[in-house]
Structures are given as C-alpha cells and as structure tokens.
Design a protein around this motif. Structure first.
Motif, mmCIF file in Angstrom:
data_model
loop_
_atom_site.group_PDB
_atom_site.id
_atom_site.type_symbol
_atom_site.label_atom_id
_atom_site.label_comp_id
_atom_site.label_asym_id
_atom_site.label_seq_id
_atom_site.Cartn_x
_atom_site.Cartn_y
_atom_site.Cartn_z
ATOM 1 N N GLU A 261 -5.855 -0.553 -14.168
ATOM 2 C CA GLU A 261 -4.661 -0.653 -13.487
ATOM 3 C C GLU A 261 -3.968 1.351 -12.879
ATOM 4 O O GLU A 261 -4.778 1.845 -13.651
ATOM 5 N N VAL A 262 -3.926 1.065 -11.879
ATOM 6 C CA VAL A 262 -3.483 1.854 -11.110
ATOM 7 C C VAL A 262 -1.543 2.672 -11.552
ATOM 8 O O VAL A 262 -1.032 2.071 -10.589
ATOM 9 N N SER A 263 -1.735 3.567 -11.799
ATOM 10 C CA SER A 263 -0.716 4.104 -12.410
ATOM 11 C C SER A 263 0.172 4.502 -11.135
ATOM 12 O O SER A 263 -0.373 5.921 -10.390
ATOM 13 N N PRO A 264 1.133 4.664 -10.439
ATOM 14 C CA PRO A 264 1.509 5.716 -9.515
ATOM 15 C C PRO A 264 2.699 6.225 -9.550
ATOM 16 O O PRO A 264 2.966 6.690 -10.162
ATOM 17 N N SER A 265 2.608 7.547 -8.735
ATOM 18 C CA SER A 265 2.921 9.164 -8.797
ATOM 19 C C SER A 265 4.773 8.407 -8.376
ATOM 20 O O SER A 265 5.307 7.503 -8.544
ATOM 21 N N GLU A 266 4.576 9.578 -8.760
ATOM 22 C CA GLU A 266 6.987 9.790 -9.206
ATOM 23 C C GLU A 266 7.238 10.619 -7.552
ATOM 24 O O GLU A 266 7.942 11.438 -8.030
ATOM 25 N N ASP A 267 6.210 10.924 -6.870
ATOM 26 C CA ASP A 267 6.547 11.644 -5.300
ATOM 27 C C ASP A 267 7.664 10.867 -4.454
ATOM 28 O O ASP A 267 8.041 9.407 -4.813
ATOM 29 N N TYR A 268 9.180 11.730 -4.646
ATOM 30 C CA TYR A 268 9.851 11.141 -3.657
ATOM 31 C C TYR A 268 9.978 12.435 -2.526
ATOM 32 O O TYR A 268 9.601 13.517 -1.835
ATOM 33 N N ARG A 269 10.393 11.542 -1.329
ATOM 34 C CA ARG A 269 10.054 12.174 0.033
ATOM 35 C C ARG A 269 11.569 13.032 0.443
ATOM 36 O O ARG A 269 12.428 12.415 -0.820
ATOM 37 N N SER A 270 11.451 14.648 0.742
ATOM 38 C CA SER A 270 12.441 15.242 0.946
ATOM 39 C C SER A 270 13.152 15.115 1.682
ATOM 40 O O SER A 270 13.164 14.388 2.710
ATOM 41 N N GLY A 271 14.067 15.647 2.064
ATOM 42 C CA GLY A 271 15.818 15.711 3.014
ATOM 43 C C GLY A 271 16.708 14.925 2.078
ATOM 44 O O GLY A 271 17.163 15.033 1.303
ATOM 45 N N ILE A 272 18.222 15.410 3.016
ATOM 46 C CA ILE A 272 19.431 15.075 2.959
ATOM 47 C C ILE A 272 19.211 13.260 1.883
ATOM 48 O O ILE A 272 19.837 13.503 1.006
ATOM 49 N N VAL A 273 18.610 12.750 1.803
ATOM 50 C CA VAL A 273 18.631 11.696 1.419
ATOM 51 C C VAL A 273 16.856 11.602 0.687
ATOM 52 O O VAL A 273 16.057 11.590 1.570
ATOM 53 N N SER A 274 16.808 10.977 -0.551
ATOM 54 C CA SER A 274 15.296 10.767 -0.841
ATOM 55 C C SER A 274 15.117 9.206 -1.362
ATOM 56 O O SER A 274 15.802 8.436 -2.265
ATOM 57 N N TYR A 275 14.065 8.750 -0.677
ATOM 58 C CA TYR A 275 12.923 7.932 -1.129
ATOM 59 C C TYR A 275 11.786 7.813 -1.745
ATOM 60 O O TYR A 275 11.161 9.160 -1.358
ATOM 61 N N PRO A 276 11.009 7.087 -2.910
ATOM 62 C CA PRO A 276 9.939 7.253 -3.371
ATOM 63 C C PRO A 276 9.085 7.041 -2.397
ATOM 64 O O PRO A 276 9.184 6.354 -0.958
ATOM 65 N N GLU A 277 7.784 7.612 -2.813
ATOM 66 C CA GLU A 277 6.992 7.757 -1.506
ATOM 67 C C GLU A 277 6.233 5.988 -1.954
ATOM 68 O O GLU A 277 6.450 5.462 -2.722
ATOM 69 N N ARG A 278 5.540 5.400 -0.541
ATOM 70 C CA ARG A 278 5.652 4.054 -1.092
ATOM 71 C C ARG A 278 4.421 3.970 -1.905
ATOM 72 O O ARG A 278 3.807 4.876 -1.951
ATOM 73 N N PHE A 279 4.510 3.533 -3.236
ATOM 74 C CA PHE A 279 3.702 2.987 -4.067
ATOM 75 C C PHE A 279 2.990 1.544 -4.550
ATOM 76 O O PHE A 279 4.029 0.047 -3.798
ATOM 77 N N PRO A 280 2.304 1.372 -4.450
ATOM 78 C CA PRO A 280 1.618 -0.672 -5.104
ATOM 79 C C PRO A 280 2.387 -0.812 -6.256
ATOM 80 O O PRO A 280 2.263 -0.879 -7.339
ATOM 81 N N CYS A 281 2.383 -1.915 -7.059
ATOM 82 C CA CYS A 281 2.308 -2.975 -7.731
ATOM 83 C C CYS A 281 2.318 -3.797 -7.404
ATOM 84 O O CYS A 281 2.152 -4.924 -6.911
ATOM 85 N N ARG A 282 2.247 -4.543 -8.500
ATOM 86 C CA ARG A 282 2.018 -6.606 -8.785
ATOM 87 C C ARG A 282 3.527 -6.920 -9.654
ATOM 88 O O ARG A 282 4.345 -6.957 -9.987
ATOM 89 N N ILE A 283 4.147 -8.063 -8.266
ATOM 90 C CA ILE A 283 4.958 -8.408 -8.870
ATOM 91 C C ILE A 283 4.907 -10.480 -8.573
ATOM 92 O O ILE A 283 4.297 -10.866 -7.579
ATOM 93 N N LYS A 284 5.126 -10.846 -9.882
ATOM 94 C CA LYS A 284 4.711 -12.064 -9.956
ATOM 95 C C LYS A 284 6.003 -13.424 -10.421
ATOM 96 O O LYS A 284 5.924 -12.580 -11.827
ATOM 97 N N PRO A 285 5.801 -14.491 -9.767
ATOM 98 C CA PRO A 285 7.529 -15.271 -10.481
ATOM 99 C C PRO A 285 6.611 -14.887 -11.739
ATOM 100 O O PRO A 285 5.734 -14.936 -13.114
ATOM 101 N N ARG A 286 8.078 -14.935 -12.666
ATOM 102 C CA ARG A 286 8.038 -15.191 -14.506
ATOM 103 C C ARG A 286 7.317 -16.145 -14.590
ATOM 104 O O ARG A 286 6.597 -17.130 -15.753
ATOM 105 N N THR A 287 8.346 -17.302 -14.057
ATOM 106 C CA THR A 287 7.221 -18.976 -14.527
ATOM 107 C C THR A 287 6.936 -19.750 -13.154
ATOM 108 O O THR A 287 7.484 -19.518 -12.239
ATOM 109 N N LYS A 288 6.891 -20.687 -13.134
ATOM 110 C CA LYS A 288 7.136 -21.953 -12.290
ATOM 111 C C LYS A 288 8.516 -22.154 -12.069
ATOM 112 O O LYS A 288 8.873 -22.293 -10.587
ATOM 113 N N THR A 289 9.539 -22.353 -13.014
ATOM 114 C CA THR A 289 10.511 -22.549 -13.045
ATOM 115 C C THR A 289 11.165 -21.370 -11.464
ATOM 116 O O THR A 289 12.581 -21.831 -11.654
#
Length: 499
Positions: free
Chosen positions: A458-486
């Motif tokens: 497992e790769v733990s993402p950083s908590e780095d955020y883009r600065s500016g008047i608006v703050s976004y998290p930097e791009r990070f990878p993750c796994r996203i899977k449907p919980r069930t077939k239903t």
C-alpha cells in the motif's frame, strides 16, 4: 552690516526638525500600539518574514502567532501593514461587528448599493428555502459521478471537477453539459484557475501599489500577466453561456435556471442595470465570491483523501448508511437527518482542510483600535480560517480527521469554512447539499483504499495541498471499487443502462 542668510537659516531648520520629531514621537506615543509581530529590517520591514507563496501560508501564519503568543499578528511590509487574524473571537469582532469599516480587495464589487443589489439577487436564488429546488439536479450529478468513477476510477479527481461544473452550470444557465470535455466546463475551469492564481500572486498589491505600474517581468509584478489571462477567460465564460441561455429563451426551449429567470424578466423598458444583472449574476453563481463550485470540488477531493487515510471513519459511516438506508437503494436527501455520523463526517471534511484557508483578504478603510492595539487604515487583513478551525480548545486533536468533533454538539458547524461576515459565501447552503449528497452516495456505493505499488504494498498518499486563495489537495492515487455487485448494479441503473 550684511548678514549671511544661509548661515542664519540653519538654527531655524534645526528647530523645525526637532519640533517635528518631538511631535511625531508624541503622536506615536498617543496612538495605540500595533499588535505583536516578528522583528523586521530597516526600510523593508517584515518582507522576509512573509511565508513563501505555495507553501501552506495559513500554517506559517498560525505558527507565527503561536510563537509570538498572540491571536493577531502585525507585519510591516515596505511601510504598509498586513494583519493576520488567527482567532474566531477576533474574526467575529472585526469581520462581523465592524464590517462597515472594511472593503474587500479581491471581491468582485466594492461594498455599496450596487453590492447590496447583487447580494439581494443572490439571496433570491440561493437562500435556505429556494436551494431545495436544486436538489434533484444535485442527486443527478452525484449519480453521474458514481458512474464516471465506475468507468474510470483512476480519473476520480477529474470526475469530481466535472460533476461540480455540471451542477453549477446547469443551475446558472440551464445548460445540460456534455459527459466529458464540455467547452463550458473547460472555460470555467481555466477562469477559476486564473482567478485563484492571480489572487494568490497579487494579494499584496494594496500593500505595494507601485507594482501596478511595473511591467509584468519585474519581480513581484508577475500577477499582471496572469490577470490578463484571467480577464480573457472571464469574458469568454461570461458571454458564451449567457448567449446560449438567451437563445434558448427566445426559442422557447430554455430549462429553468438563474439566467432563464433573469432573462424572462427583461422587456423593452428594462434598465441597463437590470440587463447587466441578468448577465453577471449567473456568471457569479459559478465563481461564487469565489467559492461556489471550487468549494464543492476541493471538499469532495479532501473527502477521498480522508477516507484513504482514515478507513475507520469510512467503515463507521458505511455501517450507518447500511443500517438506515439499506443496500437495495442509494441514499437521498430524505435520509440526511437520520445519518448523524455522515453529517458529522462532512462537517469534518470542511474543517480538516478548509477550501479557502486564509479566506479573502480585507482592506481596512480607516484606522481602527481593537483590544488596545492599532490597525492602521489601509491595512490588509487576513482571516486565518485554518487556524480557527484547528483551535484545540474547540476541536481537540485538531490535526486528526475526527467526525466526533461534531457528534457531541450537532449544532456545531465549521462556519469559517465559508468565509466571514456579510461577504460569507452566498451559495453555502447549496454547496453543503452538493457535498453531502456526493459524499453519502460514494460511501454507499464504493470502498476507498490506498493504492498499491508494483510489489503489492500500500502507498500512503501525502497531505500536500496547493496554496493560493483556494486550496486543493495535490493529485494522489487510490483504489476505488464497488462495495458489492448490488452496489454496482445500482450505479449502472442510475444511468438507465441495463447491465
């Protein structure tokens, strides 16, 4: 006898200088002192104490206040003043109770009758009662997000941005945007990026007004080039969708929207200000002072980051959804009050990493004295929302993602995430609905977990955020899977597709 006038003038000049020095010393003694600040250098003052742009300035200002033992920090920058407010009490006193003395340096309009007219118009479309009419569209957009993630989970951050753009542009203009690469969304994205970048680079212009006369290549004046781009995209964004809405109204094919409502009210006797309002108001719906869509985008991206880093919160929220909603349907707004943990989780998302951590800079019009300290007229005043939402006396263990912060007191809300005073985000009620329905829908349908490397670790993402008047998290990878077939079938069914 002839007198040397030049020689005899020196005592007079000396006396005048001495008198002026004494007068200035007495005047400065009579005025209230400044708030504490870091020790500066001659002439340039605290210019080298300013946080570096793009380096999470809100944390630096909070640390500066802690080291100085003050909730309000004063910096002298080339003879001008920057005041950073790190406490909720001071922010309430200065931005709420004394707002008549403040003017925004980055707002779309200065405070006055014109501003009040626009605020009133915004309220007509986005008050706590009228925003309920947008819920069906917000549900549709959330379901589109679920389907987009199903087809391209690795592009979830782009899907979030498109979902938010679809919601706001549909509400503003009645335009049903394309599932991907929509020209209106792309133009708005460029506009928002330019606004955020120009504001972050040019935020100190009021402290150093001479930069406005410098060419863009002079150090510190680079914001002028970005501002030109901002203007170009802003005009394109304002004109193109409005023309499309106007054509739809003329053809009798317009969908309900802010633009449709305003255009339909115009006639031959309408004033120039009414016509301007009809064009500018829907454009500002997207930009949102400058919250709106960016509030939704950043908050939902932060939600995904929080779920990767804090799986225990995800599991507890999913258990609550399964218990209340079941697994044979997706949640809707009728379930909100029955899901207290999910509601607390969304509030914690807004608190943990606020979208606009330093809010929008204010400029003080006249001298003010607060808590025995002078804030000179012309000072740039920053409200450090991040520091207030990380006050450990209100939020124990503030750096941790803990929905429990909002469980004991269900009325507690991270208000400062939406700005301060009368300039607080006018679309905050709609923004809350958009974020809540997206979060609860994703929790019901998907499991979110850390990405894995080529070795299966497992790769733990950083908590780095883009600065500016608006703050976004930097791009990070993750796994996203449907919980069930239903759950997967429910996602597909929202698009009227047979699996």
């Amino acid at each position: 006898m002839k007198v040397d006038a030049t020689w005899n003038a020196w005592p007079v000049v000396g006396a005048a200088v001495l008198a002026l020095t004494v007068w200035w010393w007495l005047r400065s003694r009579a005025r209230a002192p400044f708030f504490p600040g870091p020790k500066g250098l001659p002439v340039v003052g605290n210019i080298f104490n300013l946080p570096k742009p793009g380096k999470e300035e809100w944390i630096a200002y909070a640390k500066m206040g802690n080291e100085l033992g003050t909730d309000i920090v004063h910096l002298n920058v080339l003879g001008s003043h920057l005041v950073v407010v790190n406490s909720a009490k001071a922010a309430n006193d200065l931005f709420e109770k004394r707002s008549l003395k403040l003017d925004w340096i980055l707002g779309f309009l200065p405070y006055g009758q014109k501003w009040r007219n626009y605020r009133k118009a915004f309220h007509e479309h986005f008050n706590p009662t009228t925003v309920h009419q947008y819920k069906p569209l917000e549900v549709k957009s959330a379901h589109q997000l679920l389907f987009s993630i199903l087809t391209a989970p690795e592009s979830f951050m782009d899907s979030i941005r498109h979902m938010a753009g679809h919601t706001i542009i549909s509400i503003a203009y009645g335009i049903d945007v394309k599932p991907a690469n929509d020209p209106y969304v792309l133009t708005a994205e460029k506009t928002l990026h330019s606004v955020a970048l120009a504001a972050s680079q040019g935020g100190h212009l009021d402290m150093m007004p001479w930069l406005a006369d410098m060419p863009w290549w002079v150090p510190g004046a680079g914001f002028k080039k970005v501002a030109d781009e901002c203007h170009h995209y802003g005009v394109e964004m304002l004109e193109a969708p409005f023309a499309a809405a106007k054509a739809a109204v003329a053809a009798g094919k317009a969908a309900p929207s802010v633009a449709t409502s305003r255009i339909s009210q115009l006639d031959a006797n309408s004033s120039a200000s009414d016509r301007t309002m009809a064009k500018i108001l829907p454009g500002n719906v997207y930009l949102g002072y400058p919250y709106g869509v960016i509030q939704t985008v950043s908050a939902i991206q932060t939600f995904f980051l929080a779920m990767v880093l804090h799986p225990e919160a995800q599991k507890r929220a999913q258990a609550e959804i399964d218990s209340v909603v079941g697994t044979d349907r997706l949640p809707d707004f009728d379930d909100e009050d029955s899901l207290p943990y999910v509601k607390a989780l969304v509030k914690e998302v807004l608190r943990w990493h606020p979208v606009v951590p330093l809010a929008i800079p204010h400029r003080l019009e006249v001298d003010d004295v607060y808590d025995g300290h002078l804030i000179p007229g012309g000072s740039v005043v920053l409200g450090n929302a991040w520091a207030m939402l990380h006050d450990k006396s209100v939020f124990p263990e503030p750096s941790r993602f803990l929905p429990e912060h909002f469980l004991k007191d269900s009325d507690l809300f991270p208000d400062f995430a939406f700005g301060f005073g009368r300039r607080a985000c006018p679309g905050r009620y709609m923004a809350w609905h958009s974020v809540w329905i997206a979060v609860v829908s994703v929790l019901a349908a998907y499991d979110i977990s850390p990405a894995v490397d080529e070795h299966g670790q497992e790769v733990s993402p950083s908590e780095d955020y883009r600065s500016g008047i608006v703050s976004y998290p930097e791009r990070f990878p993750c796994r996203i899977k449907p919980r069930t077939k239903t759950a997967e079938d429910l996602i597909i069914a929202t698009q009227n597709i047979v699996s």
